[in-house]
Design a protein around this motif. Structure first.
Motif, short mmCIF file in Angstrom:
data_model
loop_
_atom_site.label_atom_id
_atom_site.label_comp_id
_atom_site.label_asym_id
_atom_site.label_seq_id
_atom_site.Cartn_x
_atom_site.Cartn_y
_atom_site.Cartn_z
N THR A 168 0.85 -1.19 0.00
CA THR A 168 0.00 0.00 0.00
C THR A 168 0.88 1.23 0.00
O THR A 168 1.70 1.42 0.90
CB THR A 168 -0.92 0.03 1.23
OG1 THR A 168 -1.70 -1.17 1.25
CG2 THR A 168 -1.83 1.24 1.19
N LYS A 216 -10.22 3.42 -4.31
CA LYS A 216 -8.93 3.91 -3.83
C LYS A 216 -7.89 2.81 -3.71
O LYS A 216 -6.86 2.98 -3.08
CB LYS A 216 -9.05 4.63 -2.49
CG LYS A 216 -9.68 6.01 -2.60
CD LYS A 216 -9.42 6.79 -1.35
CE LYS A 216 -9.52 8.27 -1.60
NZ LYS A 216 -9.10 9.03 -0.47
N ASP A 244 -4.65 12.82 0.77
CA ASP A 244 -3.77 11.74 0.34
C ASP A 244 -4.48 10.86 -0.69
O ASP A 244 -5.70 10.82 -0.76
CB ASP A 244 -3.36 10.83 1.51
CG ASP A 244 -2.51 11.60 2.51
OD1 ASP A 244 -1.77 12.49 2.07
OD2 ASP A 244 -2.63 11.30 3.71
N GLN A 281 1.08 5.29 0.02
CA GLN A 281 0.34 6.52 0.35
C GLN A 281 1.16 7.70 -0.14
O GLN A 281 2.33 7.85 0.19
CB GLN A 281 0.13 6.62 1.87
CG GLN A 281 -0.69 7.83 2.28
CD GLN A 281 -0.93 7.87 3.78
OE1 GLN A 281 -0.39 7.05 4.51
NE2 GLN A 281 -1.74 8.81 4.21
N GLU A 334 -4.35 6.79 -1.85
CA GLU A 334 -3.84 5.52 -1.36
C GLU A 334 -4.29 4.41 -2.29
O GLU A 334 -5.46 4.29 -2.61
CB GLU A 334 -4.35 5.28 0.06
CG GLU A 334 -3.73 4.08 0.74
CD GLU A 334 -4.17 4.02 2.19
OE1 GLU A 334 -3.45 4.59 3.02
OE2 GLU A 334 -5.20 3.42 2.47
#
Length: 477
Positions: A396, A465, A409, A398, A411
């Motif tokens: 993941t 996302k 942000d 960010q 993600e």
């Protein structure tokens, strides 16, 4: 007697020397691949079926210019392959075809304004649309020769040189000459002379670390004389004159074939990937025209990884070690290197500052990868811990927009459900290919070379996302 003793001593000395040399060679090899920052190529990029048009989709050309000037500035590829249909070449009523010089001028001006050819090696080849209504290659209507970056008709062999080896790129030009009007050049054709030329290029490429073939047409839409284009990609014929029987030796050539042409079948077939019997991957890329698709691919210690992406979706995440089982080939790749690796390696790209790169395996947080240089992030791991069973790795990333734009942000993640363990690579697949009923039956004649039962089709899952890719890793001995 003394001669026998001397011979035995000499043999013992040679044996000790060879044993020491082999041990040194193995240790040197293992040390070299444990250097996690080395032997990771700068990525290459592919875009296909751009279809610059003066009649349709006014955003197509501006988006393509933004891709050339902004997206590629972030990714910084060493090489870009534009695999055909650079322009649309259709009449206003969509019924006819003609080469429209204004479309070619627009394409060339985008390359010039973005200065993309100063930043990377840009290789653009012809597609069937770029050949519509051209009576012969020397015709003034062959605007490809005037306005493209490459400007050379025919197949060719390009060698990309790095500090750790050469990588061959062989172009398959199956466009027709003369070029008929639409729709009569949907299929490409290679004649005997063109096949012989490609065979010579394939043989030359055996000196390279890897060979990537690329063209506009999928192999299922190329008509070629025996032994056929797929067999040519699979085997290069090398004659050894010193062999007592002067036998031919067959050595595998193509690691992958990159193409376009079929778009995504109107959205019905978003993933058109297959694997030839010899292990060569055939990876058709979705179109830029309607879907704004592009691809990045990279060699990490000579293991090929890639991701098919959507324009302006950030961040871009590509896990290069461990690589996907579904796209692994023990014929072409040194898969044993995964076993000796000490780090998970990830490429992460974003126009915003990357805040964190989190890694978990089997939903257990492994840690945060740290940046080595540029887009390369690494995290120590012990591959022996995952040598059996099924495993899933999640990465993941960010990325923030910077302090001047607040705390918003973005993600996303790359997900890798791993199939078999490290020692069972290429023996089993993640799951049997999903049956798509009559749709597969309808289009399978266009996508010959599809996998048989028991093999797999890579698909990309999507969440809000989040962006995932099904992978697995392992080794075949």
């Amino acid at each position: 007697m003394l001669g026998l003793a001397a011979g035995l001593l000499a043999a013992a000395a040679v044996a000790l020397l060879l044993d020491w040399h082999m041990e040194w060679d193995l240790n040197t090899f293992i040390r070299s691949i444990k250097k996690h920052g080395e032997n990771v190529n700068n990525p290459s990029t592919q875009v296909s079926d751009i279809h610059i048009s003066i009649f349709r989709d006014p955003k197509r050309a501006p988006d393509f210019e933004k891709f050339c000037s902004e997206t590629l500035d972030v990714i910084q590829p060493a090489l870009v392959l534009a695999t055909g249909d650079l322009t649309d070449a259709k009449t206003r009523d969509k019924l006819g075809s003609e080469q429209v010089e204004e479309e070619w001028k627009t394409y060339q001006s985008i390359l010039k304004r973005s200065r993309v050819m100063e930043k990377t090696k840009w290789i653009d080849i012809r597609g069937n649309h770029d050949s519509f209504n051209i009576p012969h290659l020397d015709s003034v209507q062959n605007y490809y020769r005037k306005y493209s970056a490459w400007r050379k008709d025919g197949s060719f062999h390009y060698i990309h040189t790095t500090s750790f080896g050469n990588y061959s790129f062989i172009c398959v030009d199956a466009t027709l000459s003369p070029g008929p009007k639409r729709p009569y050049n949907f299929f490409g054709i290679l004649n005997t002379n063109q096949m012989a030329e490609l065979s010579l290029m394939a043989t030359e490429s055996l000196h390279s670390n890897h060979t990537i073939w690329f063209g506009h047409y999928p192999t299922s839409t190329i008509i070629s004389p025996a032994p056929g284009i797929r067999t040519l990609m699979r085997f290069s014929v090398v004659i050894f004159p010193s062999h007592p029987n002067n036998h031919n030796s067959f050595i595998s050539s193509a690691t992958a074939y990159l193409c376009g042409h079929l778009h995504t079948m109107g959205g019905l077939m978003p993933v058109l990937h297959s694997q030839h019997r010899g292990g060569t991957l055939e990876l058709e890329l979705g179109d830029w025209m309607d879907n704004r698709r592009y691809r990045i691919l990279v060699f990490d210690h000579d293991l090929l990884s890639f991701a098919d992406l959507n324009f302006e979706e950030w961040p871009v995440v590509l896990i290069t070690n461990p690589k996907s089982l579904l796209y692994s080939s023990s014929t072409h790749e040194p898969l044993v290197r995964i076993l000796h690796s000490t780090h998970i390696r990830i490429l992460a790209f974003s126009p915003s500052v990357i805040v964190s790169v989190k890694v978990s395996i089997d939903r257990v947080h492994l840690g945060n990868a740290h940046q080595v240089s540029g887009p390369l992030y690494v995290l120590k791991w012990s591959p022996q811990n995952y040598s059996e069973g099924f495993h899933r790795i999640d990465v993941t990333v960010q990325a923030g927009e910077g302090p001047e734009k607040g705390q918003k942000d973005d993600e996303r993640s790359g997900k890798l459900p791993c199939e078999e363990g490290l020692r069972e690579l290429a023996l089993f697949s993640l799951e049997k290919r999903r049956v798509r009923g009559d749709l597969i039956t309808m289009f399978q004649y266009l996508k010959g070379g599809y996998k048989e039962d028991g093999e797999s089709l890579f698909t990309r899952s999507r969440m809000e996302k989040m962006r995932g890719a099904n992978y697995s890793w392992g080794d075949s001995e």
